[in-house]
Design a protein around this motif. Structure first.
Motif, PDB file in Angstrom:
ATOM      1  N   LEU A 130     150.445  33.048 -64.448  1.00 25.49           N
ATOM      2  CA  LEU A 130     151.038  33.654 -65.187  1.00 25.49           C
ATOM      3  C   LEU A 130     152.727  32.585 -64.894  1.00 25.49           C
ATOM      4  O   LEU A 130     153.359  32.197 -65.687  1.00 25.49           O
ATOM      5  CB  LEU A 130     151.751  34.970 -64.818  1.00 25.49           C
ATOM      6  N   LEU A 131     152.478  31.704 -64.074  1.00 23.34           N
ATOM      7  CA  LEU A 131     153.685  30.694 -64.131  1.00 23.34           C
ATOM      8  C   LEU A 131     153.782  29.782 -65.143  1.00 23.34           C
ATOM      9  O   LEU A 131     154.753  29.424 -65.314  1.00 23.34           O
ATOM     10  CB  LEU A 131     154.020  30.635 -62.461  1.00 23.34           C
ATOM     11  N   ALA A 138     146.168  34.532 -60.415  1.00 23.24           N
ATOM     12  CA  ALA A 138     147.153  35.142 -61.056  1.00 23.24           C
ATOM     13  C   ALA A 138     149.059  34.918 -61.786  1.00 23.24           C
ATOM     14  O   ALA A 138     149.046  34.652 -62.213  1.00 23.24           O
ATOM     15  CB  ALA A 138     147.454  36.577 -60.775  1.00 23.24           C
ATOM     16  N   PHE A 139     149.272  35.174 -60.248  1.00 20.86           N
ATOM     17  CA  PHE A 139     151.153  34.232 -60.444  1.00 20.86           C
ATOM     18  C   PHE A 139     150.629  33.067 -60.528  1.00 20.86           C
ATOM     19  O   PHE A 139     152.004  32.906 -61.215  1.00 20.86           O
ATOM     20  CB  PHE A 139     151.526  34.235 -58.592  1.00 20.86           C
ATOM     21  N   ALA A 140     150.273  31.697 -59.792  1.00 24.08           N
ATOM     22  CA  ALA A 140     150.199  30.898 -60.989  1.00 24.08           C
ATOM     23  C   ALA A 140     149.609  30.611 -62.023  1.00 24.08           C
ATOM     24  O   ALA A 140     150.390  29.728 -62.909  1.00 24.08           O
ATOM     25  CB  ALA A 140     149.179  29.978 -60.146  1.00 24.08           C
ATOM     26  N   PRO A 160     145.589  37.012 -56.054  1.00 24.63           N
ATOM     27  CA  PRO A 160     147.196  37.661 -56.342  1.00 24.63           C
ATOM     28  C   PRO A 160     147.734  36.576 -56.807  1.00 24.63           C
ATOM     29  O   PRO A 160     148.847  36.066 -57.182  1.00 24.63           O
ATOM     30  CB  PRO A 160     147.286  38.236 -55.185  1.00 24.63           C
ATOM     31  N   ALA A 161     147.111  35.807 -55.498  1.00 24.85           N
ATOM     32  CA  ALA A 161     147.529  33.515 -55.969  1.00 24.85           C
ATOM     33  C   ALA A 161     147.507  33.206 -57.025  1.00 24.85           C
ATOM     34  O   ALA A 161     147.634  32.304 -57.937  1.00 24.85           O
ATOM     35  CB  ALA A 161     147.696  33.120 -54.482  1.00 24.85           C
TER      36      ALA A 161
END
Length: 73
Positions: free
Chosen positions: A39-40, A35-37, A32-33
């Motif tokens: 997308l950011l 994936a968040f990075a 998840p970390a």
């Protein structure tokens, strides 16, 4: 054939909270970390932001954050 009966626990034991320990595998936090990075970084791409006539403060902050991430890499 006899059925197994459930044994009753002492009521004093039921009042005590059970110590449940939850252990997550490494990928449950890492994926998840990542994936968040990702997308950011996709959001921070200014090449696709042609519609805005002036840059709001949020965009400026995000661009500075992106520049800091590029310096760290």
């Amino acid at each position: 054939m006899s059925a197994r009966s459930h044994t009753r626990r002492d009521p004093a034991d039921q009042a005590k909270p059970a110590g449940i320990e939850i252990q997550l595998p490494w990928w449950a936090i890492a994926l998840p970390a990542i994936a968040f990075a990702a997308l950011l970084l996709l959001i921070l791409n200014p090449a696709d932001a042609h519609a805005a006539s002036s840059q709001p403060a949020v965009t400026d902050i995000l661009e500075r954050l992106r520049d800091l991430l590029n310096l760290a890499a």
